[in-house]
Structure formats: C-alpha cells, structure tokens
Design an enzyme around this catalytic site. Structure first.
Site, short mmCIF file in Angstrom:
data_model
loop_
_atom_site.label_atom_id
_atom_site.label_comp_id
_atom_site.label_asym_id
_atom_site.label_seq_id
_atom_site.Cartn_x
_atom_site.Cartn_y
_atom_site.Cartn_z
N HIS A 117 -12.91 24.95 -8.94
CA HIS A 117 -12.58 25.60 -10.22
C HIS A 117 -13.70 26.60 -10.53
O HIS A 117 -14.00 27.44 -9.71
CB HIS A 117 -12.41 24.48 -11.26
CG HIS A 117 -11.82 24.89 -12.58
ND1 HIS A 117 -11.22 26.10 -12.81
CD2 HIS A 117 -11.74 24.21 -13.77
CE1 HIS A 117 -10.80 26.15 -14.07
NE2 HIS A 117 -11.11 25.02 -14.68
N HIS A 135 -5.46 30.48 -5.10
CA HIS A 135 -5.29 30.05 -6.48
C HIS A 135 -4.05 29.19 -6.57
O HIS A 135 -3.06 29.47 -5.88
CB HIS A 135 -5.16 31.27 -7.42
CG HIS A 135 -5.41 30.93 -8.84
ND1 HIS A 135 -4.44 30.40 -9.65
CD2 HIS A 135 -6.54 31.00 -9.58
CE1 HIS A 135 -4.96 30.19 -10.84
NE2 HIS A 135 -6.23 30.52 -10.84
N ASP A 155 -13.18 34.63 -9.30
CA ASP A 155 -14.55 34.23 -8.97
C ASP A 155 -15.13 34.98 -7.79
O ASP A 155 -16.33 34.98 -7.57
CB ASP A 155 -14.59 32.73 -8.67
CG ASP A 155 -14.44 31.92 -9.93
OD1 ASP A 155 -14.92 32.37 -10.97
OD2 ASP A 155 -13.82 30.85 -9.88
N1 ACO Z 1 -9.79 29.25 2.52
C1 ACO Z 1 -9.03 28.84 3.56
N2 ACO Z 1 -7.83 28.22 3.44
C2 ACO Z 1 -7.37 28.01 2.19
C3 ACO Z 1 -8.10 28.42 1.04
C4 ACO Z 1 -9.35 29.05 1.23
N3 ACO Z 1 -10.07 29.44 0.19
N4 ACO Z 1 -7.41 28.07 -0.07
C5 ACO Z 1 -6.28 27.48 0.35
N5 ACO Z 1 -6.26 27.43 1.71
C6 ACO Z 1 -5.14 26.94 2.54
C7 ACO Z 1 -5.08 25.42 2.56
O1 ACO Z 1 -5.84 24.87 3.62
C8 ACO Z 1 -3.60 25.18 2.71
O2 ACO Z 1 -3.26 25.40 4.07
P1 ACO Z 1 -2.03 24.56 4.77
O3 ACO Z 1 -0.81 24.92 3.97
O4 ACO Z 1 -2.01 25.03 6.17
O5 ACO Z 1 -2.43 23.11 4.63
C9 ACO Z 1 -2.95 26.31 1.89
O6 ACO Z 1 -3.92 27.38 1.92
C10 ACO Z 1 -2.63 25.93 0.44
O7 ACO Z 1 -3.84 25.45 -0.17
P2 ACO Z 1 -3.93 24.25 -1.22
O8 ACO Z 1 -5.28 23.61 -1.12
O9 ACO Z 1 -2.73 23.36 -1.09
O10 ACO Z 1 -3.81 25.06 -2.57
P3 ACO Z 1 -4.16 24.50 -4.01
O11 ACO Z 1 -3.27 25.21 -4.95
O12 ACO Z 1 -4.13 23.01 -4.04
O13 ACO Z 1 -5.68 24.95 -4.22
C11 ACO Z 1 -7.59 26.26 -4.70
C12 ACO Z 1 -6.07 26.11 -4.86
C13 ACO Z 1 -8.30 24.97 -5.12
C14 ACO Z 1 -8.07 27.38 -5.64
C15 ACO Z 1 -7.90 26.62 -3.21
O14 ACO Z 1 -7.27 27.83 -2.87
C16 ACO Z 1 -9.41 26.71 -2.93
O15 ACO Z 1 -10.05 25.68 -2.67
N6 ACO Z 1 -10.00 27.95 -3.02
C17 ACO Z 1 -11.42 28.11 -2.83
C18 ACO Z 1 -12.17 27.75 -4.11
C19 ACO Z 1 -11.98 28.76 -5.21
O16 ACO Z 1 -12.12 29.96 -5.01
N7 ACO Z 1 -11.71 28.27 -6.43
C20 ACO Z 1 -11.56 29.09 -7.62
C21 ACO Z 1 -10.17 29.04 -8.13
S1 ACO Z 1 -9.95 30.23 -9.42
C22 ACO Z 1 -10.67 29.55 -10.79
O17 ACO Z 1 -10.88 28.40 -10.96
C23 ACO Z 1 -11.03 30.51 -11.79
#
Ligand code: ACO
Length: 426
Positions: free
Chosen positions: A266, A307, A364
């Site tokens: 987050h 996201h 971010d």
């Molecule tokens: N890098 C690489 N792979 C990723 C990333 C990433 N940053 N984010 C998602 N994925 C992949 C996952 O491994 C998954 O792959 P799969 O379908 O082959 O298993 C797919 O994309 C979907 O990802 P989920 O984790 O299911 O997506 P979710 O909606 O649960 O998570 C989140 C969203 C937490 C933001 C995630 O994208 C992440 O961890 N990003 C990095 C951290 C980040 O930047 N957070 C800030 C969010 S914005 C905010 O809070 C203001």
C-alpha cells in the site's frame, strides 16, 4: 449498469431472490445481506475483490478507464485548479466551499495545528532511529488522550472538530517525528503560512538561519497531497472504517489507518520504490530487474507497478509523471535515479508479462522521485502519503457515523482447522 433488479440464486431445493442495488456510477451490486438467513450459505471473497463493504458518496474510481472523481469532480481538474485545503473541505462536506467558507475552514485548520506540549515528551520515549511512521501512528492514537472534548461520537460538532484536528495536526506530528530522529529542535506551526508552507517550515527551518520557502516546492507538495487525498475503500480507509465501526474514537480509527498504510503493498510502496531504484542503480540493470519480477520463483516484484483497481494508467500517476519532469527541471535537479525509473517504466510497458496483467506504474512509482527532489528523507515518504490521505480518512469516518446501514464490521470465514475432538493427555 445492467437492467437487472434482482438475481436469483439457486441453492439445492431453495431459490432466493437477491436485490440488485444501483449506484450513481459503476457496477451494480447484488445485495447478499439476507443470503445466509435464507440459505445458510456464506460467500467467499478473499481480498474483497468483488465485495462492496459500504455505500459511499465521496470518491468514484473506474479502474478500466483510469477515472478518479472526488465528490464528482475529476482529479485532473482539481489538480489543475484547486488546493489541498479546498479539496479537504470538499471531501469532508460534499461541496466545494464559497470563498468565505474556505477562509473560515483554513482559519480553523490553522488554529488547530498546535500539538499538546506533553506530546514532545511522548516522542522522546522513542529510540533516536525510530521509523517516523511508528511515531506518527502512536502520536495520532495518543490524541484521544489529549482531546476528551471531541470523543462524544453522538455530537456532530465534536465529530467535525475531531476531523479538523486530525487534518490540522497531522503535519505538526509528522514534522515533529522527523525532527526528533534528525536530532533537531521541534518547530511550532506558524499561523502566517499556508498549510503546506507551514509543514515545510516545521520540517526544514533550523535555528541558525532563515528558511527561504520555494514556491515550486510548496506547489508540488500541495498537488501531491491533492492526488493522495482519497481513494475510496483502499486498505487503510477500509481499516479506518472497520475500527470506526466498533465505535472507537476517530483518533484511534485514523491511527489504525496509518498502520495499514505503512505496508509496502500500500502506501509503503513509495519508500520501497526509491530503495528498489537505488538497488537497481543503473539503467543498464533494468532488464535484469524486469526478468526477476517476472520469475514466479523469485519474490521480487517491481515496486510502484500494479494496482488492485486500476487496470489502465493510474490517472494520478499520469499527473505526477508530468509534474516530475517539470519540478526536476524547475529545481535544476539532475537525478540519475530518474533515468533508471524512466527505463524501468519503458521496459515494463513494453513487456508482455506486464501488458497482459495490465500492470501500469501507480502513484507511488513517481511520488518517491519527487519527494526526493523536494529533499524529503526516504523514511518520510509514507508519512507524506499519510498527511495527504488524512482528509479522505476523516471524510469516510464522518460518513460512516451517520450511515443508517452501518454495523460493526465482522467478516465470516471458511474454517479449515480440525473438526471438534476430545481432549486427551499426550
Ligand atoms: N511486479 C511483478 N508482478 C506483479 C506486480 C509487480 N509489481 N504486481 C502484480 N504482479 C502480478 C502478480 O504476480 C500476478 O501474476 P499471476 O496472475 O501470474 O499470478 C498478477 O500480476 C496479479 O497480481 P495480484 O497480486 O493478484 O494483484 P493484487 O490486486 O492482489 O495486488 C498490488 C495489487 C498489491 C498493488 C500489486 O500489484 C503489488 O504488489 N504491487 C507492488 C507494490 C505497489 O506498488 N503498491 C502500491 C499500490 S498503489 C497504492 O497503495 C497507492
């Protein structure tokens, strides 16, 4: 929006008609509140990807189209024309203020910025190297011990005043946390300055010389706060609401929101982005980082990408991206990390893995680079997010207090443990 007024769910012999609720904008919602009573079934939705937890009139997001509205106003219009205090008023009250209303609001916020002197000794209980998010969460929770006159949740005026106090004191507490770890004297808020200038003054003024406030820095920070001000039922806001649903006071509820924001999935992502860019170190290492992010056997993720809701460019990221180049140019900052960031963005946007999963840079990804250019220490990045998000948290808390549908938040579970068994001595 669909034409359906209800959906019918068949569970064995039983059929149950579930009403469909119509929002002003966005997806229709199946009201399952009577489902368990009628069928004995629960629903399962880890991470609440398909579940609305409340009705809210504050913020609307269309993640596929990249739309973000505060009280109906598009974020790009507010970013171009409004100010953070005006947006705070809007989120709290539902309408833009007249100029008189805004002056009154700003006067009130300005005159609630002081923190109780005892809070200084409270901060002194922390180790010199404590993380400022830990200090912020603790000092916000402690406010309930100082402001007994705003703890009657049945009194609308006390609720409003608590919300004002939270918006007003957050920068004071945040700057005090920074000054404590920096070993510098805590600065008192100055009433002759604007909200953002006051914060910058408390952060950076030292007794040995006058501080010249840069209008470029103040403008950029005001814009960053506007962009972070609300984002409907994200993890930290949902936490504020969950804690608020128990009848806990607003200071405790917002302190819980701060702790939820801290996680790297987050708000903690902005700090993690900068650390990751520094680790990558050079544009020539970007391809390797992208490969690692795609490797399912490697926990490495590209911080600042992806996201839960946006499956298109995050509209806030679009605005910050433009601003990053402008601000760095105006301040004459030549940051090698920016080159790494741009290379990373380019590589990810062209890579099938990221394209297929609709993983775009989020807010971010760029905010950390700007904060760095504005000389905000890295460990303060998530604190900056917390200051910006405070009007959103208090607006949701205020809305929840008068919501006729509000009940204590109490999810169910699918139990996967042992069936009942008799105790025997081992
Ligand atoms: N890098 C690489 N792979 C990723 C990333 C990433 N940053 N984010 C998602 N994925 C992949 C996952 O491994 C998954 O792959 P799969 O379908 O082959 O298993 C797919 O994309 C979907 O990802 P989920 O984790 O299911 O997506 P979710 O909606 O649960 O998570 C989140 C969203 C937490 C933001 C995630 O994208 C992440 O961890 N990003 C990095 C951290 C980040 O930047 N957070 C800030 C969010 S914005 C905010 O809070 C203001």
């Amino acid at each position: 929006m669909s034409e359906l007024d209800q959906v019918t769910l068949t569970a064995g012999e039983k059929s149950v008609a579930l009403p469909v609720l119509k929002p002003t904008l966005g997806n229709d919602c199946v009201d399952i509140s009577k489902l368990t009573k009628e069928t004995g079934l629960f629903t399962y939705d880890p991470g609440f990807g398909a579940t609305a937890s409340c009705k809210s009139a504050i913020t609307y997001i269309d993640g596929d189209k990249g739309v973000l509205l505060y009280r109906g106003y598009p974020i790009d219009q507010l970013a171009a024309k409004s100010s953070f205090t005006e947006v705070s008023y809007l989120l709290m009250n539902g309408e833009l203020p007249s100029s008189d209303e805004l002056s009154k609001f700003e006067h009130e916020v300005t005159h609630h910025t002081m923190m109780h002197e005892s809070l200084k000794s409270f901060l002194q209980g922390f180790r010199h190297d404590a993380h400022p998010m830990a200090m912020l969460a603790a000092s916000v929770a402690s406010l309930s011990a100082f402001y007994h006159d705003t703890l009657d949740l049945n009194d609308p005026e006390q609720r409003r005043l608590a919300a004002i106090r939270l918006i007003a004191k957050m920068p004071t507490l945040a700057a005090a946390a920074h000054r404590y770890t920096a070993g510098q004297p805590i600065r008192y808020p100055r009433n002759n300055l604007s909200y953002v200038e006051r914060f910058l003054h408390m952060m950076f003024e030292v007794p040995s010389e006058d501080l010249e406030l840069s209008p470029v820095v103040a403008k950029a920070m005001d814009l960053l706060f506007i962009l972070h001000a609300d984002h409907e039922q994200n993890a930290s806001t949902s936490t504020v609401r969950l804690v608020g649903s128990t009848g806990a006071n607003p200071y405790a509820s917002v302190a819980a929101g701060i702790t939820a924001l801290w996680g790297p999935a987050h708000g903690g992502a902005n700090e993690a982005v900068l650390k990751q860019l520094a680790e990558i170190g050079d544009a020539k290492n970007v391809a390797k980082a992208v490969e690692r992010a795609k490797d399912k056997n490697d926990p490495f993720r590209l911080m600042g990408f992806g996201h839960r809701v946006y499956k298109n460019f995050d509209p806030r990221a679009k605005i910050i991206r433009e601003m990053t180049h402008k601000v760095l140019g105006e301040l004459g900052v030549n940051d090698p990390l920016l080159e790494v960031a741009m290379k990373l963005e380019e590589a990810a946007l062209q890579d099938d893995y990221f394209v297929e999963r609709k993983l775009y840079p989020n807010v971010d990804f760029y905010s950390g680079i700007i904060y760095k250019a504005l000389k905000i220490p890295t460990e303060m990045f998530t604190v900056m997010f917390a200051i910006g998000r405070t009007p959103g948290w208090v607006a949701h808390w205020l809305e929840q207090q008068v919501d006729p549908d509000a009940r204590i938040g109490r999810p169910r579970q699918i139990y996967t443990g042992s069936p009942s068994r008799d105790y025997t001595k081992g």
